[in-house]
Design a protein around this motif. Structure first.
Motif, PDB file in Angstrom:
ATOM      1  N   MET A 208      94.351 -83.717 -42.534  1.00 61.56           N
ATOM      2  CA  MET A 208      95.264 -84.485 -43.377  1.00 61.56           C
ATOM      3  C   MET A 208      94.497 -85.279 -44.439  1.00 61.56           C
ATOM      4  O   MET A 208      94.856 -85.270 -45.622  1.00 61.56           O
ATOM      5  N   ILE A 209      93.417 -85.942 -44.028  1.00 66.58           N
ATOM      6  CA  ILE A 209      92.615 -86.728 -44.976  1.00 66.58           C
ATOM      7  C   ILE A 209      91.997 -85.820 -46.033  1.00 66.58           C
ATOM      8  O   ILE A 209      92.003 -86.126 -47.227  1.00 66.58           O
ATOM      9  N   GLY A 210      91.472 -84.678 -45.589  1.00 67.65           N
ATOM     10  CA  GLY A 210      90.838 -83.760 -46.540  1.00 67.65           C
ATOM     11  C   GLY A 210      91.820 -83.177 -47.532  1.00 67.65           C
ATOM     12  O   GLY A 210      91.598 -83.221 -48.748  1.00 67.65           O
ATOM     13  N   LEU A 211      92.943 -82.626 -47.038  1.00 69.69           N
ATOM     14  CA  LEU A 211      93.909 -81.963 -47.913  1.00 69.69           C
ATOM     15  C   LEU A 211      94.499 -82.915 -48.939  1.00 69.69           C
ATOM     16  O   LEU A 211      94.647 -82.574 -50.115  1.00 69.69           O
ATOM     17  N   PHE A 212      94.848 -84.122 -48.488  1.00 68.99           N
ATOM     18  CA  PHE A 212      95.564 -85.028 -49.378  1.00 68.99           C
ATOM     19  C   PHE A 212      94.633 -85.960 -50.151  1.00 68.99           C
ATOM     20  O   PHE A 212      94.698 -86.020 -51.380  1.00 68.99           O
ATOM     21  N   ALA A 213      93.775 -86.700 -49.460  1.00 63.96           N
ATOM     22  CA  ALA A 213      92.944 -87.694 -50.149  1.00 63.96           C
ATOM     23  C   ALA A 213      91.858 -87.027 -50.988  1.00 63.96           C
ATOM     24  O   ALA A 213      91.813 -87.168 -52.216  1.00 63.96           O
ATOM     25  N   GLY A 215      91.329 -83.811 -51.573  1.00 62.13           N
ATOM     26  CA  GLY A 215      91.867 -82.760 -52.437  1.00 62.13           C
ATOM     27  C   GLY A 215      92.443 -83.332 -53.720  1.00 62.13           C
ATOM     28  O   GLY A 215      92.240 -82.785 -54.812  1.00 62.13           O
ATOM     29  N   GLU A 216      93.159 -84.463 -53.616  1.00 67.26           N
ATOM     30  CA  GLU A 216      93.745 -85.089 -54.806  1.00 67.26           C
ATOM     31  C   GLU A 216      92.656 -85.638 -55.726  1.00 67.26           C
ATOM     32  O   GLU A 216      92.738 -85.507 -56.957  1.00 67.26           O
ATOM     33  N   VAL A 217      91.636 -86.257 -55.153  1.00 68.71           N
ATOM     34  CA  VAL A 217      90.545 -86.799 -55.965  1.00 68.71           C
ATOM     35  C   VAL A 217      89.831 -85.682 -56.733  1.00 68.71           C
ATOM     36  O   VAL A 217      89.572 -85.799 -57.941  1.00 68.71           O
ATOM     37  N   LEU A 218      89.521 -84.574 -56.049  1.00 67.55           N
ATOM     38  CA  LEU A 218      88.843 -83.451 -56.711  1.00 67.55           C
ATOM     39  C   LEU A 218      89.718 -82.864 -57.821  1.00 67.55           C
ATOM     40  O   LEU A 218      89.221 -82.510 -58.897  1.00 67.55           O
ATOM     41  N   HIS A 219      91.013 -82.778 -57.550  1.00 65.48           N
ATOM     42  CA  HIS A 219      91.932 -82.238 -58.557  1.00 65.48           C
ATOM     43  C   HIS A 219      91.978 -83.145 -59.786  1.00 65.48           C
ATOM     44  O   HIS A 219      91.925 -82.662 -60.931  1.00 65.48           O
ATOM     45  N   GLN A 220      92.066 -84.458 -59.560  1.00 61.51           N
ATOM     46  CA  GLN A 220      92.137 -85.400 -60.679  1.00 61.51           C
ATOM     47  C   GLN A 220      90.838 -85.406 -61.485  1.00 61.51           C
ATOM     48  O   GLN A 220      90.847 -85.550 -62.707  1.00 61.51           O
ATOM     49  N   ILE A 221      89.713 -85.250 -60.791  1.00 61.21           N
ATOM     50  CA  ILE A 221      88.422 -85.207 -61.496  1.00 61.21           C
ATOM     51  C   ILE A 221      88.364 -83.987 -62.418  1.00 61.21           C
ATOM     52  O   ILE A 221      87.880 -84.055 -63.549  1.00 61.21           O
ATOM     53  N   ARG A 222      88.877 -82.844 -61.944  1.00 62.95           N
ATOM     54  CA  ARG A 222      88.824 -81.627 -62.764  1.00 62.95           C
ATOM     55  C   ARG A 222      89.746 -81.709 -63.977  1.00 62.95           C
ATOM     56  O   ARG A 222      89.370 -81.334 -65.085  1.00 62.95           O
ATOM     57  N   VAL A 223      90.971 -82.224 -63.764  1.00 60.07           N
ATOM     58  CA  VAL A 223      91.924 -82.259 -64.883  1.00 60.07           C
ATOM     59  C   VAL A 223      91.724 -83.478 -65.770  1.00 60.07           C
ATOM     60  O   VAL A 223      92.309 -83.580 -66.841  1.00 60.07           O
ATOM     61  N   GLY A 224      90.889 -84.410 -65.290  1.00 61.05           N
ATOM     62  CA  GLY A 224      90.700 -85.653 -66.047  1.00 61.05           C
ATOM     63  C   GLY A 224      91.555 -86.748 -65.434  1.00 61.05           C
ATOM     64  O   GLY A 224      92.764 -86.564 -65.266  1.00 61.05           O
ATOM     65  N   ALA A 225      90.937 -87.841 -65.074  1.00 62.68           N
ATOM     66  CA  ALA A 225      91.644 -88.911 -64.372  1.00 62.68           C
ATOM     67  C   ALA A 225      92.832 -89.400 -65.186  1.00 62.68           C
ATOM     68  O   ALA A 225      92.741 -89.613 -66.394  1.00 62.68           O
ATOM     69  N   ALA A 226      93.951 -89.544 -64.499  1.00 60.19           N
ATOM     70  CA  ALA A 226      95.154 -90.059 -65.158  1.00 60.19           C
ATOM     71  C   ALA A 226      94.939 -91.518 -65.554  1.00 60.19           C
ATOM     72  O   ALA A 226      94.167 -92.248 -64.929  1.00 60.19           O
ATOM     73  N   ALA A 227      95.618 -91.923 -66.584  1.00 61.74           N
ATOM     74  CA  ALA A 227      95.515 -93.317 -67.022  1.00 61.74           C
ATOM     75  C   ALA A 227      96.137 -94.235 -65.979  1.00 61.74           C
ATOM     76  O   ALA A 227      97.110 -93.864 -65.325  1.00 61.74           O
ATOM     77  N   PRO A 228      95.580 -95.425 -65.778  1.00 60.27           N
ATOM     78  CA  PRO A 228      96.168 -96.366 -64.820  1.00 60.27           C
ATOM     79  C   PRO A 228      97.618 -96.686 -65.198  1.00 60.27           C
ATOM     80  O   PRO A 228      97.989 -96.663 -66.368  1.00 60.27           O
ATOM     81  N   LEU A 415      85.403 -79.946 -45.993  1.00 61.89           N
ATOM     82  CA  LEU A 415      85.868 -78.556 -46.026  1.00 61.89           C
ATOM     83  C   LEU A 415      87.342 -78.479 -46.422  1.00 61.89           C
ATOM     84  O   LEU A 415      87.720 -77.708 -47.316  1.00 61.89           O
ATOM     85  N   PHE A 416      88.165 -79.292 -45.783  1.00 58.32           N
ATOM     86  CA  PHE A 416      89.599 -79.230 -46.076  1.00 58.32           C
ATOM     87  C   PHE A 416      89.930 -79.921 -47.400  1.00 58.32           C
ATOM     88  O   PHE A 416      90.974 -79.648 -47.997  1.00 58.32           O
ATOM     89  N   GLY A 417      89.051 -80.810 -47.851  1.00 59.94           N
ATOM     90  CA  GLY A 417      89.219 -81.372 -49.183  1.00 59.94           C
ATOM     91  C   GLY A 417      89.071 -80.300 -50.245  1.00 59.94           C
ATOM     92  O   GLY A 417      89.856 -80.223 -51.202  1.00 59.94           O
ATOM     93  N   ILE A 418      88.074 -79.432 -50.073  1.00 58.32           N
ATOM     94  CA  ILE A 418      87.874 -78.312 -51.007  1.00 58.32           C
ATOM     95  C   ILE A 418      89.060 -77.363 -50.938  1.00 58.32           C
ATOM     96  O   ILE A 418      89.554 -76.874 -51.971  1.00 58.32           O
ATOM     97  N   LEU A 419      89.546 -77.109 -49.703  1.00 56.25           N
ATOM     98  CA  LEU A 419      90.718 -76.245 -49.548  1.00 56.25           C
ATOM     99  C   LEU A 419      91.938 -76.863 -50.242  1.00 56.25           C
ATOM    100  O   LEU A 419      92.697 -76.162 -50.929  1.00 56.25           O
ATOM    101  N   GLY A 420      92.123 -78.178 -50.075  1.00 50.45           N
ATOM    102  CA  GLY A 420      93.244 -78.854 -50.718  1.00 50.45           C
ATOM    103  C   GLY A 420      93.168 -78.754 -52.233  1.00 50.45           C
ATOM    104  O   GLY A 420      94.182 -78.551 -52.907  1.00 50.45           O
ATOM    105  N   TRP A 421      91.958 -78.882 -52.768  1.00 46.37           N
ATOM    106  CA  TRP A 421      91.766 -78.761 -54.220  1.00 46.37           C
ATOM    107  C   TRP A 421      92.125 -77.355 -54.693  1.00 46.37           C
ATOM    108  O   TRP A 421      92.813 -77.176 -55.694  1.00 46.37           O
ATOM    109  N   LEU A 433     101.864 -75.849 -44.710  1.00 44.14           N
ATOM    110  CA  LEU A 433     100.610 -75.713 -43.966  1.00 44.14           C
ATOM    111  C   LEU A 433     100.460 -76.851 -42.964  1.00 44.14           C
ATOM    112  O   LEU A 433     100.091 -76.620 -41.802  1.00 44.14           O
ATOM    113  N   VAL A 434     100.764 -78.069 -43.393  1.00 39.84           N
ATOM    114  CA  VAL A 434     100.607 -79.236 -42.531  1.00 39.84           C
ATOM    115  C   VAL A 434     101.529 -79.135 -41.314  1.00 39.84           C
ATOM    116  O   VAL A 434     101.107 -79.338 -40.175  1.00 39.84           O
ATOM    117  N   LEU A 435     102.804 -78.782 -41.544  1.00 39.71           N
ATOM    118  CA  LEU A 435     103.710 -78.713 -40.405  1.00 39.71           C
ATOM    119  C   LEU A 435     103.372 -77.528 -39.503  1.00 39.71           C
ATOM    120  O   LEU A 435     103.545 -77.602 -38.284  1.00 39.71           O
TER     121      LEU A 435
END
Length: 498
Positions: A208-213, A215-228, A415-421, A433-435
């Motif tokens: 859960m931590i890998g897929l969501f936390a 995974g989201e950070v890696l995705h945001q880094i690739r697309v460019g961090a959203a503005a606050p 590992l699951f963070g990369i999968l989430g990304w 997948l989670v359920l």
């Protein structure tokens, strides 16, 4: 009943019990905020601190931790797309989208209001119907449990609307991941590759931590961090229209959560997923689900709170834990020399009714504490993501390590963070997948037991009227949308004009 409630209030409203109830809900909220801990771990870790207390005081505090953690997990789900509790996973679907639109305050507020209303409804049902509902739950054997698990998977697969194939594929991936470890009912190790750490399966918390936390950070880094978020403070305060729009979802979620909560093993997670899936089908605002619909927060949050309270039906009335956290609480009962079961209501009425009434008091405290703080929590999104990402990564890694005190958990998160990304990049749904991962062990256990009952013949399922009705419901959920689309496509332009 009135005498029992008066007795319960006389026990729960003592200064000492009120103080420990407050300590429990505050501690639970903090525990829910920390990825990886959750209610079960929190109750287990803090249980030794209650040994010097009176049994009713100790149980009131531990129960406060239980439902306090439900709300704490919601806060991180909405703000940083990191569920602190398994039952909060589905809240990320719309809660985080609301936060990205500057509406984190209303999302947190409606979750507090929905949880409170669900608590009132479920507690009213709990105090009036506990014994007969316990008998009903006892009638749900492996066959009925198997049908319920299959229905849960079907509902989550149909989250995706027309993308049933993608939903089914991701649910299948979750089920496959859940098969790692020792087979249910056997002693055979599967897919462990000789690793002792994998004998007990792949832990859900790390996934859960890998897929969501991560995974989201890696995705945001690739697309460019959203503005606050720069939303005005008044935009972070809930409006009357939000409450009006959410009320039907809250009531439906409360009912679904309570019904599933009384079934041993079903738990809050399945209740929140099923409630969201059903709400997405019946809501007038269904097109906005997954994009920031407030009903998508209200429904699962109400369901998981109602289910948490309903878990106490089999626990108190039968001595059968309704979920992982109530199993730990059941251990607390035995430590204090108490035996949950039908006789508990007769032999310990002051303790039972004092504990039940404390649920109401604890939820009032949570509402009073968290409703005014919702806009304050939402201000966290004003922090630039360059500072927020390291905080998310640090809490994720620390939370994962704290679960088992071993670096293997940290590597699983990576590992699951990369999968989430990767899943986010491919636009594949994570919820099925989670359920699938959550229900996998429960589904396998029910399947093995059902097969044993039928001596290898799964046709024994048709001997249960309840299971037949549930499975027919699952078939309808899959077939009905296709039938409706087919009927609409055959209508002539003239018919459409009329």
């Amino acid at each position: 009943m009135l005498d029992n409630l008066i007795l319960g209030f006389s026990q729960a409203l003592t200064p000492e019990n009120l103080l420990w109830c407050l300590i429990g809900v505050v501690a639970g909220t903090v525990i829910g905020l920390l990825p990886g801990l959750g209610a079960t771990t929190g109750v287990a870790v803090l249980l030794p601190l209650t040994f010097a207390l009176e049994p009713i005081t100790a149980l009131i505090m531990l129960a406060g931790i239980y439902y306090g953690a439900q709300y704490g997990g919601t806060i991180t789900s909405v703000l940083i797309s990191t569920p602190g509790e398994a039952s909060s996973v589905v809240t990320t679907l719309d809660g985080y989208q609301m936060a990205r639109k500057g509406r984190a305050g209303p999302a947190l507020a409606i979750s507090a209001i929905g949880s409170f209303i669900a608590a009132i409804i479920s507690l009213a049902l709990l105090v009036t119907l506990a014994p007969p509902l316990a008998e009903l739950a006892l009638g749900f054997g492996p066959i009925e449990q198997l049908a319920i698990m299959l229905l849960g998977l079907v509902i989550v697969v149909t989250f995706q609307g027309g993308a049933l194939v993608r939903g089914a594929m991701m649910a299948g991936v979750g089920l496959l991941i859940s098969t790692v470890g020792v087979a249910s009912g056997f002693t055979t190790a599967r897919f462990t590759f000789g690793s002792v750490d994998l004998l007990s399966g792949i832990p859900f918390v790390e996934v859960m931590i890998g897929l969501f936390a991560l995974g989201e950070v890696l995705h945001q880094i690739r697309v460019g961090a959203a503005a606050p978020i720069r939303a005005r403070f008044k935009d972070m305060v809930i409006r009357r229209k939000d409450i009006t729009d959410s009320m039907p979802a809250i009531l439906r979620g409360s009912g679904i959560g309570f019904v599933l909560g009384i079934l041993p093993g079903a738990g809050s997670t399945l209740a929140s997923f099923m409630s969201y899936g059903i709400e997405k089908r019946v809501s007038k605002n269904r097109a906005n689900f997954g994009k920031g619909a407030i009903e998508g927060v209200a429904s699962p949050e109400s369901a998981n709170n109602a289910a948490a309270n309903a878990n106490f039906v089999p626990t108190l009335a039968l001595g059968i834990p309704g979920g992982a956290t109530t199993a730990v609480l059941l251990g607390a009962f035995t430590i204090f020399g108490l035996q949950p079961g039908p006789l508990l209501f007769e032999t310990q009425p002051a303790l039972v009714w004092g504990l039940l009434v404390s649920f109401f008091i604890g939820n009032v405290l949570l509402l009073v504490l968290n409703l005014p703080l919702a806009p304050v929590f939402a201000q966290m999104l004003r922090i630039p993501y360059a500072y927020l990402y390291p905080i998310i990564l640090l809490t994720s890694v620390v939370g994962a390590f704290a679960v088992s005190n071993n670096l293997f958990s940290v590597w699983l998160v990576v590992l699951f963070g990369i999968l989430g990304w990767i899943l986010k990049e491919l636009d594949l749904p994570i919820a099925p997948l989670v359920l699938g991962l959550v229900l996998g062990p429960l589904l396998e256990k029910a399947l093995v037991q059902t097969s044993a009952l039928g001596q290898g013949n799964l046709g024994v399922v048709v001997t249960s009227p309840t299971a037949i009705v549930v499975l027919l419901g699952a078939v309808v959920l899959v077939v009905l949308p296709k039938v409706v689309v087919a009927i609409r496509s055959r209508r002539t332009p003239a018919e459409v004009g009329r």
